[in-house]
Design a protein around this motif. Sequence first.
Motif, mmCIF file in Angstrom:
data_model
loop_
_atom_site.group_PDB
_atom_site.id
_atom_site.type_symbol
_atom_site.label_atom_id
_atom_site.label_comp_id
_atom_site.label_asym_id
_atom_site.label_seq_id
_atom_site.Cartn_x
_atom_site.Cartn_y
_atom_site.Cartn_z
ATOM 1 N N ILE A 66 -7.298 0.729 6.402
ATOM 2 C CA ILE A 66 -5.915 1.078 6.107
ATOM 3 C C ILE A 66 -5.542 0.488 4.753
ATOM 4 C CG2 ILE A 66 -3.532 0.962 6.901
ATOM 5 C CD1 ILE A 66 -4.617 0.416 9.730
ATOM 6 N N GLY A 67 -5.340 1.339 3.756
ATOM 7 C CA GLY A 67 -4.914 0.892 2.445
ATOM 8 C C GLY A 67 -6.074 0.696 1.488
ATOM 9 N N ALA A 68 -5.793 0.950 0.194
ATOM 10 C CA ALA A 68 -6.814 0.844 -0.843
ATOM 11 C C ALA A 68 -6.457 -0.247 -1.841
ATOM 12 C CB ALA A 68 -6.977 2.180 -1.565
ATOM 13 N N GLY A 69 -5.961 -1.384 -1.315
ATOM 14 C CA GLY A 69 -5.720 -2.534 -2.164
ATOM 15 C C GLY A 69 -7.026 -3.204 -2.561
ATOM 16 N N VAL A 98 -14.259 4.892 5.598
ATOM 17 C CA VAL A 98 -13.216 5.816 5.164
ATOM 18 C C VAL A 98 -11.945 4.999 4.950
ATOM 19 C CG1 VAL A 98 -11.894 7.899 5.654
ATOM 20 C CG2 VAL A 98 -14.244 7.674 6.511
ATOM 21 N N VAL A 99 -11.338 5.159 3.783
ATOM 22 C CA VAL A 99 -10.122 4.445 3.427
ATOM 23 C C VAL A 99 -8.957 5.419 3.436
ATOM 24 C CG1 VAL A 99 -8.960 3.064 1.657
ATOM 25 C CG2 VAL A 99 -11.435 2.840 1.978
ATOM 26 N N TYR A 100 -7.923 5.097 4.216
ATOM 27 C CA TYR A 100 -6.716 5.909 4.266
ATOM 28 C C TYR A 100 -5.613 5.171 3.508
ATOM 29 C CZ TYR A 100 -9.207 8.473 7.876
ATOM 30 O OH TYR A 100 -10.152 9.204 8.555
ATOM 31 N N GLU A 101 -5.167 5.771 2.419
ATOM 32 C CA GLU A 101 -4.151 5.158 1.552
ATOM 33 C C GLU A 101 -2.913 6.045 1.525
ATOM 34 O OE1 GLU A 101 -1.685 3.459 -0.792
ATOM 35 O OE2 GLU A 101 -3.545 2.356 -0.368
ATOM 36 N N ARG A 102 -1.766 5.465 1.853
ATOM 37 C CA ARG A 102 -0.547 6.277 1.968
ATOM 38 C C ARG A 102 0.004 6.740 0.625
ATOM 39 N NH1 ARG A 102 4.140 3.742 0.911
ATOM 40 N NH2 ARG A 102 3.999 1.524 0.442
ATOM 41 N N THR A 103 -0.316 6.036 -0.471
ATOM 42 C CA THR A 103 0.122 6.477 -1.794
ATOM 43 C C THR A 103 -0.951 7.376 -2.409
ATOM 44 O OG1 THR A 103 -0.814 4.633 -3.069
ATOM 45 C CG2 THR A 103 1.331 4.279 -2.018
ATOM 46 N N GLU A 104 -0.780 7.686 -3.678
ATOM 47 C CA GLU A 104 -1.699 8.627 -4.328
ATOM 48 C C GLU A 104 -2.753 7.946 -5.187
ATOM 49 O OE1 GLU A 104 -1.725 11.740 -3.506
ATOM 50 O OE2 GLU A 104 0.036 11.452 -2.228
ATOM 51 N N THR A 105 -2.855 6.629 -5.105
ATOM 52 C CA THR A 105 -3.836 5.941 -5.925
ATOM 53 C C THR A 105 -4.293 4.664 -5.238
ATOM 54 O OG1 THR A 105 -4.328 5.169 -8.176
ATOM 55 C CG2 THR A 105 -2.180 4.581 -7.269
ATOM 56 N N TYR A 106 -5.248 3.994 -5.866
ATOM 57 C CA TYR A 106 -5.862 2.778 -5.337
ATOM 58 C C TYR A 106 -5.312 1.556 -6.091
ATOM 59 C CZ TYR A 106 -8.408 3.718 -9.628
ATOM 60 O OH TYR A 106 -8.703 3.989 -10.931
ATOM 61 N N VAL A 117 -11.647 -1.210 12.652
ATOM 62 C CA VAL A 117 -10.492 -0.913 11.800
ATOM 63 C C VAL A 117 -10.167 -2.158 10.989
ATOM 64 C CG1 VAL A 117 -8.044 -0.311 11.730
ATOM 65 C CG2 VAL A 117 -9.551 0.770 13.426
ATOM 66 N N VAL A 118 -10.063 -1.983 9.686
ATOM 67 C CA VAL A 118 -9.606 -3.057 8.806
ATOM 68 C C VAL A 118 -8.176 -2.722 8.426
ATOM 69 C CG1 VAL A 118 -9.961 -4.302 6.651
ATOM 70 C CG2 VAL A 118 -11.927 -3.501 7.969
ATOM 71 N N GLY A 119 -7.268 -3.588 8.829
ATOM 72 C CA GLY A 119 -5.854 -3.260 8.764
ATOM 73 C C GLY A 119 -5.146 -3.750 7.528
ATOM 74 N N THR A 120 -3.869 -3.470 7.536
ATOM 75 C CA THR A 120 -2.963 -3.827 6.462
ATOM 76 C C THR A 120 -2.423 -5.235 6.698
ATOM 77 O OG1 THR A 120 -0.971 -3.099 5.309
ATOM 78 C CG2 THR A 120 -1.036 -2.751 7.680
ATOM 79 N N GLY A 121 -1.329 -5.584 6.015
ATOM 80 C CA GLY A 121 -0.756 -6.916 6.177
ATOM 81 C C GLY A 121 -0.481 -7.255 7.630
#
Length: 506
Positions: free
Chosen positions: A2-5, A23-31, A286-290
């Motif tokens: 979750i997220g491409a930080g 597979v990385v799912y990023e809610r914005t349009e960039t990394y 799953v590797v999660g967000t904050g």
Amino acid sequence: MIGAGMGAMAAAARLAVAGHRVVVYERTETYGGAVRRFERDGFRFDTGPGLLTLPAVYRDLFVKTGKEALEDCVELVQVDPAARHVFSDGTEASLPNASRAGVVAALDEALGARAGERWGDFLVRAREAWERTRRPLLEEPLWPNWQVLASKEPYPSVPHRRLLRTRRAVALHEIGAWELRDPRLRELLDGYALAHGVDPEVAPASAAVLPYLEHAFGTWYVRGGIRELARAVYERCRERRVEFVFGAEVTRILDEDGRAAGVELGGDASRAAGTGGETVAEADVVVGTGPWRLRGLTDRKPYGPGAVEPEAEDRCPGRVVVCLALRGAREPNTAHRTVVHATDGGGDLELFRHGTLPDLPTVVVDRPDDPALRPNGEHESMVLTATVPSAAEYDWAAPGAADAFADRMVTAAERAVPGLRARMLWREVRTPVDTERETGAAGGAVPPPALAAPEGVLHPANTTAIPGLFTAGGWSHPGGGLPHAGMSGALVAGLIVEGPNFRGSQ
């Protein structure tokens, strides 16, 4: 994932090398998370971190994930001086990069009265605090008995005689008052804490490691801007066949037989993911967000009894960034970074107490000598940064609020760059509202780094109470900052590949 930080991408590249399909799912349009770039009219600006410390973290990432070294993918430039400082009384000092002796000499010359010697002695003690905490706090997963890290202050403070009692500094402000004494050295010390979003008045003495990192390991710039580092990590992930799906917001973590089993995507996100209308992506891990945001993605409690619980993100400060497009060439021999310390240091600290803004804040002025950031040699791109209350503490969306504070930042910066306002072609102001939109962090807050001490800062472990669910990034162990994000990715990958007995790289 979750997220491409930066932390997530660091984990993704390592996991892909280990044979996992990622597979990385990023809610914005960039990394890149907070490592962003703003472009307009031939000007380019880093809107996140402007410099890099501990480049060894990313060198290790590139060594472990491919044949090309970091320096084959980006151009690293050691900044010298590390920073020019303009103190509240107008005194100036330029501190050499990665040279204790040079810093001591520069402070002696600028401040006199053995100021450099006192700072140099402080750095020796800070090194001891670093050696005591480096591995358990940064290079290993958070210990199950993490309370040990909060049981003792690792900074070896000097005994101080006061009112018939002998005391030792346990807080950063006490180091400034008792060991450094010179008010300008106290400003110097406080500035490092403030830049990391840490309140100097309540920060533990172990926050002494923050200036030590700069002096010991140097400060580095990535040619083309720090965004180029994010690009290089992203491309390394793609080379390792990590898949990225942008515009894909994860709305739920799936639970099957008591463990994380995939993610559920929002309506538009499922179309972005090419799932043909399906909203579920299954996964073994799953590797999660904050960690604070995990609560909204699962019905289960992510952290069990005795764990470090996530605190509300919006309690931490954020940053205002002002991008300045300037007419006129950058002057020769200009320092890359100048720190303009507030004329009223107490006003700076009110942001931690009451969420109020100082009249003239401490401002970091970045002036890279980089042709890639400007349309031609007759112009200059400059970035001003100030630590401010998060969007939960201050209404940054109120009409005129952002521009009014940007005016104060420009006024403060003019103490170091006379005539700055007259050179401005235009400016772009970015507040914690923008940070929240780009990173998802509540209130647009910026995570502080981990600090070991009884009153220190610890972040939740990279493992959770839900089997198969991990977290990477600045809000997880070992905390905020570019090096720490890279470390979190390495720790998550190690825990997934080697299992719960993983104890960090040797």
